[in-house]
Design a protein around this motif. Structure first.
Motif, PDB file in Angstrom:
ATOM      1  N   ALA A 102      10.467 104.493 -49.181  1.00 11.35           N
ATOM      2  CA  ALA A 102      10.349 103.056 -49.406  1.00 11.35           C
ATOM      3  C   ALA A 102       9.850 102.343 -48.155  1.00 11.35           C
ATOM      4  CB  ALA A 102      11.701 102.482 -49.844  1.00 11.35           C
ATOM      5  N   LEU A 103      10.341 102.746 -46.986  1.00 15.44           N
ATOM      6  CA  LEU A 103       9.877 102.155 -45.730  1.00 15.44           C
ATOM      7  C   LEU A 103       8.400 102.462 -45.506  1.00 15.44           C
ATOM      8  CD1 LEU A 103      12.971 102.933 -43.491  1.00 15.44           C
ATOM      9  CD2 LEU A 103      11.993 100.647 -43.820  1.00 15.44           C
ATOM     10  N   ALA A 104       8.005 103.709 -45.757  1.00 15.14           N
ATOM     11  CA  ALA A 104       6.602 104.088 -45.570  1.00 15.14           C
ATOM     12  C   ALA A 104       5.697 103.331 -46.535  1.00 15.14           C
ATOM     13  CB  ALA A 104       6.443 105.592 -45.752  1.00 15.14           C
ATOM     14  N   ASP A 105       6.139 103.136 -47.779  1.00 21.49           N
ATOM     15  CA  ASP A 105       5.339 102.400 -48.751  1.00 21.49           C
ATOM     16  C   ASP A 105       5.161 100.951 -48.333  1.00 21.49           C
ATOM     17  OD1 ASP A 105       5.125 104.680 -50.282  1.00 21.49           O
ATOM     18  OD2 ASP A 105       6.707 104.106 -51.698  1.00 21.49           O
ATOM     19  N   ASP A 106       6.232 100.328 -47.835  1.00 20.74           N
ATOM     20  CA  ASP A 106       6.114  98.950 -47.362  1.00 20.74           C
ATOM     21  C   ASP A 106       5.184  98.855 -46.156  1.00 20.74           C
ATOM     22  OD1 ASP A 106       7.863  97.824 -49.263  1.00 20.74           O
ATOM     23  OD2 ASP A 106       8.659  96.445 -47.744  1.00 20.74           O
ATOM     24  N   ALA A 107       5.287  99.846 -45.270  1.00 12.60           N
ATOM     25  CA  ALA A 107       4.410  99.869 -44.098  1.00 12.60           C
ATOM     26  C   ALA A 107       2.947  99.964 -44.522  1.00 12.60           C
ATOM     27  CB  ALA A 107       4.783 101.034 -43.186  1.00 12.60           C
ATOM     28  N   TRP A 108       2.680 100.747 -45.547  1.00  8.49           N
ATOM     29  CA  TRP A 108       1.296 100.891 -46.003  1.00  8.49           C
ATOM     30  C   TRP A 108       0.784  99.569 -46.592  1.00  8.49           C
ATOM     31  CZ3 TRP A 108      -2.755 103.255 -44.858  1.00  8.49           C
ATOM     32  CH2 TRP A 108      -3.846 103.325 -45.727  1.00  8.49           C
ATOM     33  N   ARG A 109       1.650  98.836 -47.273  1.00  9.95           N
ATOM     34  CA  ARG A 109       1.244  97.531 -47.785  1.00  9.95           C
ATOM     35  C   ARG A 109       0.921  96.573 -46.636  1.00  9.95           C
ATOM     36  NH1 ARG A 109       4.356  98.952 -52.361  1.00  9.95           N
ATOM     37  NH2 ARG A 109       6.356  98.743 -51.288  1.00  9.95           N
ATOM     38  N   ILE A 110       1.708  96.650 -45.570  1.00 14.43           N
ATOM     39  CA  ILE A 110       1.429  95.817 -44.401  1.00 14.43           C
ATOM     40  C   ILE A 110       0.098  96.207 -43.769  1.00 14.43           C
ATOM     41  CG2 ILE A 110       2.191  95.266 -42.054  1.00 14.43           C
ATOM     42  CD1 ILE A 110       5.069  95.544 -43.051  1.00 14.43           C
ATOM     43  N   ALA A 111      -0.123  97.511 -43.652  1.00 14.82           N
ATOM     44  CA  ALA A 111      -1.383  97.986 -43.067  1.00 14.82           C
ATOM     45  C   ALA A 111      -2.574  97.440 -43.840  1.00 14.82           C
ATOM     46  CB  ALA A 111      -1.399  99.505 -43.048  1.00 14.82           C
ATOM     47  N   ALA A 112      -2.502  97.503 -45.168  1.00 16.90           N
ATOM     48  CA  ALA A 112      -3.608  97.023 -45.996  1.00 16.90           C
ATOM     49  C   ALA A 112      -3.791  95.514 -45.835  1.00 16.90           C
ATOM     50  CB  ALA A 112      -3.349  97.379 -47.456  1.00 16.90           C
TER      51      ALA A 112
END
Length: 348
Positions: A102-112
């Motif tokens: 879940a943390l990694a998925d949120d981080a990827w949304r931030i990256a995008a």
């Protein structure tokens, strides 16, 4: 899975969370200094980058995971979201795999959302959607000995002879927090290796943020500083993080004296482990650490990139950098120190 069905809630950390984060990281078996909020804040302050620290909280409000993130932007190297920025570790730290994902998925949304073409996680579990590289870097860690004499004997014979030679060079060693001397020495050292020096503000910010958990040990000859190292102290481990020597240091065996002295100094601070940091596979730095009796262990780094984007390359061993490194070594030191910080802040 719908967002509300997550077992944890994820949000950006704020200054009030710092003590809670510190307690969580200290209690987690895989916690490192690079997971601390203090590290992320120091990097953002010292390099002009942006902190995007995430925490996951359970229904009871307790922290269930953390992910320190630095948004690293550079006109030369592009934009990347890195965990942890300018650290050798700092990937996802969580209670379980579901929270880590879940943390990694949120981080990827931030990256995008921030226009970053890659998300880099240094250590920790490998989330779904990430490519893992375990071939580029090695970590070097071993136990400290019980006393100074035993520590010397624990060093392999050839390297021990070099340390012994330093005893007759008239060197003086002190933990004196000489920031100016450390920066001058470190800047010269990395210029000689062909890499740009980090901003002076980064070193100051780390020292200020870590307080008593960081110090500077400096070696002098005839009163002149010739080698110096900035170290972090965390859960009984010393991390000599930014160290180097001048051109004169080699003949004086000052670097050999410095690291042996640091091992003994760290023991007086209650440390039982010495983390020599990471080195790239096949480099002289890796060989140097092996000479001290450290066995390199592969470090697993994970990266996710936008569709069609290649992972950013900041590895000096990349053949495309060979000519630039050779040219950098020839720069006058004042010139290298002037433009180096501008370049290095984008390396993250």
């Amino acid at each position: 899975m719908p967002l509300l069905a997550r077992p944890v809630a994820i949000r950006r950390a704020n200054a009030a969370d710092t003590p809670r984060i510190a307690a969580y990281v200290a209690a987690h078996v895989d916690g490192t200094p690079f997971h601390l909020a203090e590290w992320s804040t120091a990097v953002a302050t010292g390099c002009g980058q942006q902190d995007r620290y995430l925490i996951a909280e359970g229904a009871d409000g307790a922290i269930a995971g953390v992910l320190p993130l630095t948004l690293v932007s550079s006109p030369l190297f592009g934009t990347a979201l890195v965990s942890a920025g300018f650290g050798v570790d700092g990937g996802v730290l969580a209670d379980d795999a579901t929270t880590a994902q879940a943390l990694a998925d949120d981080a990827w949304r931030i990256a995008a959302a921030e226009g970053a073409t890659s998300l880099e996680l240094r250590g920790g579990p490998a989330p779904d959607g990430f490519h893992t590289n375990s071939e580029s870097y090695l970590g070097f860690v071993r136990d400290l000995a019980a006393d100074d004499d035993t520590q010397l004997l624990a060093i392999p014979r050839k390297q021990r002879a070099k340390v012994r030679k330093s005893f007759d060079k008239g060197l003086t060693i002190a933990v004196d927090q000489d920031r100016a001397a450390h920066y001058r020495i470190y800047a010269e050292s990395v210029r000689n290796l062909g890499t740009p020096v980090f901003p002076k503000a980064l070193f100051a910010a780390v020292l200020d943020a870590f307080g008593d958990a960081a110090d500077i040990l400096t070696v002098r000859h005839d009163g002149a500083p010739v080698a110096s190292v900035l170290s972090l102290y965390w859960r009984g481990t010393v991390y000599p993080y930014w160290g180097g020597g001048t051109e004169a240091a080699r003949g004086l065996r000052a670097n050999d004296a410095m690291y042996y002295a640091l091992m003994n100094h760290a023991r007086t601070r209650g440390c039982t482990r010495f983390d020599f940091g990471r080195s790239k596979v096949g480099t002289g730095a890796a060989a140097f650490k092996r000479n001290w009796g450290f066995e390199g262990q592969p470090l697993a780094y994970h990266v996710r990139t936008a569709d069609g984007a290649a992972p950013r390359s900041v590895n000096p061993l990349d053949p495309t950098y060979a000519r630039k490194i050779a040219a950098w070594k020839k720069l006058p030191l004042p010139v290298a120190n002037l433009i180096g910080p501008w370049l290095s802040r984008g390396l993250g």
